[in-house]
Design a protein around this motif. Structure first.
Motif, PDB file in Angstrom:
ATOM      1  N   LYS A 119      17.909 -30.745  -7.183  1.00  0.00           N
ATOM      2  CA  LYS A 119      18.609 -32.036  -7.400  1.00  0.00           C
ATOM      3  C   LYS A 119      17.508 -32.895  -8.028  1.00  0.00           C
ATOM      4  O   LYS A 119      16.678 -33.614  -7.714  1.00  0.00           O
ATOM      5  N   PRO A 120      17.698 -32.965  -9.533  1.00  0.00           N
ATOM      6  CA  PRO A 120      16.933 -34.028 -10.209  1.00  0.00           C
ATOM      7  C   PRO A 120      17.426 -35.352 -10.343  1.00  0.00           C
ATOM      8  O   PRO A 120      18.619 -35.578  -9.920  1.00  0.00           O
ATOM      9  N   GLY A 121      16.638 -36.227 -10.577  1.00  0.00           N
ATOM     10  CA  GLY A 121      16.899 -37.552 -10.720  1.00  0.00           C
ATOM     11  C   GLY A 121      17.223 -38.076  -9.433  1.00  0.00           C
ATOM     12  O   GLY A 121      16.764 -37.860  -8.317  1.00  0.00           O
ATOM     13  N   TRP A 132      13.881 -34.841  -6.875  1.00  0.00           N
ATOM     14  CA  TRP A 132      12.857 -34.059  -7.655  1.00  0.00           C
ATOM     15  C   TRP A 132      12.614 -34.662  -9.083  1.00  0.00           C
ATOM     16  O   TRP A 132      13.809 -34.840  -9.948  1.00  0.00           O
ATOM     17  N   THR A 133      11.542 -34.775  -9.708  1.00  0.00           N
ATOM     18  CA  THR A 133      11.288 -35.002 -11.049  1.00  0.00           C
ATOM     19  C   THR A 133      11.532 -33.568 -11.890  1.00  0.00           C
ATOM     20  O   THR A 133      11.115 -32.760 -11.238  1.00  0.00           O
ATOM     21  N   PRO A 134      11.850 -33.779 -13.072  1.00  0.00           N
ATOM     22  CA  PRO A 134      11.884 -32.662 -14.094  1.00  0.00           C
ATOM     23  C   PRO A 134      10.516 -31.849 -14.189  1.00  0.00           C
ATOM     24  O   PRO A 134      10.432 -30.635 -14.014  1.00  0.00           O
ATOM     25  N   ALA A 135       9.392 -32.753 -13.928  1.00  0.00           N
ATOM     26  CA  ALA A 135       8.229 -32.084 -14.050  1.00  0.00           C
ATOM     27  C   ALA A 135       7.874 -31.191 -12.614  1.00  0.00           C
ATOM     28  O   ALA A 135       7.501 -30.072 -12.807  1.00  0.00           O
ATOM     29  N   SER A 178      21.810 -29.476 -10.115  1.00  0.00           N
ATOM     30  CA  SER A 178      23.157 -30.039  -9.545  1.00  0.00           C
ATOM     31  C   SER A 178      23.125 -31.736  -9.710  1.00  0.00           C
ATOM     32  O   SER A 178      22.233 -32.187  -9.304  1.00  0.00           O
ATOM     33  N   ILE A 179      24.061 -32.030 -10.679  1.00  0.00           N
ATOM     34  CA  ILE A 179      23.903 -33.712 -10.954  1.00  0.00           C
ATOM     35  C   ILE A 179      25.148 -34.112 -10.876  1.00  0.00           C
ATOM     36  O   ILE A 179      26.078 -33.783 -11.586  1.00  0.00           O
ATOM     37  N   LEU A 180      25.650 -35.281  -9.885  1.00  0.00           N
ATOM     38  CA  LEU A 180      26.874 -35.536  -9.760  1.00  0.00           C
ATOM     39  C   LEU A 180      26.706 -37.190 -10.274  1.00  0.00           C
ATOM     40  O   LEU A 180      27.908 -37.919  -9.880  1.00  0.00           O
TER      41      LEU A 180
END
Lengths: 531, 135
Positions: B12-14, B43-46, B63-65
């Motif tokens: 789960k990014p962002g 979580w950050t992309p890094a 997973s981005i909603l």
């Protein structure tokens, strides 16, 4: 009384209440007349005959002026209040120029970085006439302080404000994840906010328990009702620890339910909710005040999780069935999902259509003609009884798990929801749960292209510029002093943060600065890193 | 590594907190024999790229909603390259049709918008491993 609503098509007047023709003990005990204990039929004796439920569509995107324009549009089209969606950075206490906020500013709600933004957000909205609903949870004390400040500046006494705030951290933990501090600290802030509201802003309700979120993570009707009741009672208990009478709290809590296309069962759930609430408060809390015993409810006219990408026009039909569930269930305000929910946040057009669904139901149909038209239906009464019973069992299970705090910290509620979500998806994929246009009756014709809302790719830059101007214009010493005082107060759990919070927002401290300040006092889990 | 059971990091990014979908997918992939590592929220992309490397996964699923899919996916792909990861990225969530080709153009292997079937996703992943052979 609206004659068209309350007259039949052949012209005779429809009765306010249809009930057994002979005396019926069960009716009196388990249903009650509309507006009478246990309020199964409706909280008001007149139901919707004199006035419909209030449409209360939720909106917010972009910068505060964008959200303000949409609020005014919706009010002009029949929305009954301003219901504010804040963007994710704001809900998590991040300024729009925070590194972890990039890609998310103004995306699913409006960006609020300071009191100045909040002033713009409510520009031209008469606060003594238009109720304001806010979906804010972890940062509830901040926005309530901003609302109080704006009201005072406009000369509107706090007692004249109307509306509600969700202030519902337990549902964040259960379903949505937007928490900043640990649960005990969050509950302390929630309690400070609610106490301030009950004591000083009594017309703005302190809790809107979002059972609809439980619905979104696949809770069954009984689970949705049982878990939400447990959460509501927890909030009442929390305020009781602060010396606030359960009756005073209960009169300022609403429950916000989900609905689906299974409108009979969902209407039964709403009826069960009213009965369950009044009985719990009378029998477990010894509350007698009818204001507290009457459960006011919001519900959404079909949860967005039921709206599909295929044939989005058909989602309007789903919202009509959801609206039917809400109105047959006797809710006070009705949120609406837009047909493009599976794609994007709504446009003016899709929200206008969502309002029209409610208006058709209200003005063209006879759902308002008599109070609780489903009352006495063998089917619906059996469902109402059953859901209430199962909801009580859910509540009892939560008690066995050590109460709602433990049930959430131990992930028991979440596991239950994950299991159910998997079952639901499996049933959809096997075809056992039909969804028209998806796993049955798939259209061969192409659906028209939807005109979707477009995000503004320059919003990050504009927000950064606004913040720079704000920081340059304000009195740094005043900001620093206010933050220091806020931190001091936050460190003492016996103190309420609210007065210091109002002073702090009035120095134009940013949401990020305030959140960092509270985090220094309370500690926090990492955001934007390895959890 | 045999076909179809490669390690998968589901992330789960962002700032989006909706995790019903990711949990349901994790279960389906585990039932299909994959080892699935599930991140928490925020979580950050890094951090995602670092975990992908540390866990030596074959796939990263995002997973981005909450609408940030273009920017967040681009950053994850950049970070994976920068950290020398040898995995592929798939994305799921509330993704408008016009963004699907744009995500593929960035370097995603597949996009599974809201409503995508678990059996479809699982079969697709299995099919990739079969055609590519052992890594």
């Amino acid at each position: 009384m609206n004659d068209f609503v309350t007259r039949s098509q052949t012209g005779f007047p429809i009765d306010r209440e249809y009930r057994p023709s002979l005396p019926d003990e069960r009716y009196d005990r388990d249903l009650g007349a509309p507006g009478e204990f246990p309020y199964t039929r409706h909280v008001r004796a007149e139901g919707y005959r004199d006035r419909p439920w209030q449409p209360s569509l939720y909106s917010g995107h972009g910068e505060p002026e964008d959200a303000n324009a949409r609020f005014r549009f919706l009010l002009a089209e029949g929305n009954g209040r301003v219901s504010i969606a804040f963007d994710l950075p704001t809900q998590l206490g991040l300024d729009s120029d925070a590194p972890t906020a990039r890609h998310e500013v103004g995306r699913v709600g409006t960006a609020i970085d300071s009191l100045r933004d909040f002033e713009v957000l409510l520009d031209g909205i008469p606060l003594d006439q238009v109720p304001v609903t806010m979906n804010m949870n972890a940062l509830a004390p901040v926005v309530v302080a901003m609302l109080a400040s704006v009201a005072r500046r406009r000369g509107v006494p706090l007692e004249k404000l109307r509306g509600t705030i969700s202030n519902d951290i337990l549902n964040e933990v259960a379903c949505r994840g937007l928490t900043v501090w640990d649960l005990p600290s969050s509950l302390r802030l929630l309690g400070d906010t609610a106490q301030f509201m009950v004591e000083q802003m009594p017309g703005v309700w302190a809790f809107n328990v979002r059972a609809a979120l439980l619905h979104e993570v696949a809770a069954s009707p009984a689970q949705e009702l049982g878990i939400a009741m447990a959460m509501a009672m927890r909030y009442i208990d929390l305020l009781a620890e602060r010396g606030i009478d359960p009756a005073a709290s209960a009169a300022r809590i609403s429950l916000f339910f989900g609905t689906s296309t299974r409108f009979f069962e969902d209407a039964a759930k709403l009826r069960a909710a009213r009965r369950m609430w009044s009985r719990i408060l009378r029998d477990e809390y010894q509350v007698e005040d009818p204001q507290a015993l009457r459960l006011r409810m919001t519900a959404v006219a079909c949860n967005g999780s039921h709206f599909v990408r295929e044939d989005p026009e058909l989602n309007l039909v789903r919202s009509a069935l959801g609206a039917l569930a809400c109105s047959l269930g006797g809710v006070q305000t009705m949120v609406g999902t837009a047909m493009d929910e599976a794609y994007e946040i709504p446009t003016e057009r899709t929200q206008e259509l969502a309002l029209r669904v409610q208006q058709i139901l209200s003005l063209e149909s006879d759902v308002r003609a008599t109070v609780d038209p489903l009352g006495g239906s063998y089917f619906v009464e059996a469902m109402t009884d059953r859901i209430e019973g199962e909801a009580h069992a859910v509540r009892a299970q939560i008690a066995e798990w050590g109460g709602i705090d433990c049930a959430l910290t131990d992930q028991r509620i979440q596991s239950l929801m994950h299991d159910r979500a998997f079952e639901v998806q499996r049933d959809i994929e096997s075809g056992e749960r039909p969804i028209v246009g998806v796993n049955v009756h798939r259209s061969t014709q192409e659906a028209p292209q939807l005109t979707l809302w477009e995000p503004d790719e320059h919003i990050g830059r504009r927000r950064a510029e606004s913040l720079a101007l704000l920081r340059a214009a304000r009195n740094d010493a005043a900001v620093a002093a206010a933050l220091e005082r806020l931190e001091q107060v936050a460190r003492d759990p016996r103190e309420s943060v609210m007065n210091a919070m109002i002073e702090t927002v009035e120095t134009y401290a940013t949401v990020g600065e305030i959140t960092e300040c509270l985090s220094r006092a309370l500690g926090r889990a990492a955001v934007g890193g390895v959890a | 590594m045999t076909a179809g059971d490669g390690r998968i990091l589901l992330a789960k990014p962002g700032l989006d907190g909706h995790d019903r979908g990711i949990h349901v997918l994790a279960r389906a992939l585990r039932d299909a024999g994959h080892e699935v590592i599930l991140t928490g929220r925020f979580w950050t992309p890094a951090a995602i790229a670092r975990a992908a490397v540390d866990e030596d996964v074959e796939w990263v699923g995002l997973s981005i909603l909450a609408g940030g899919h273009m920017g967040l996916t681009a950053e994850v792909l950049d970070e994976l390259r920068a950290q020398g990861a040898e995995c592929d990225v798939i994305v799921g969530g509330t993704i408008p049709d016009k963004d699907v080709p744009r995500l593929l153009a960035l370097g995603c292997r597949a996009v599974f918008p809201v409503g995508s079937r678990l059996d479809e996703i699982t079969a697709w992943i299995a099919a990739q491993s079969t055609t590519e052979g052992v890594r």
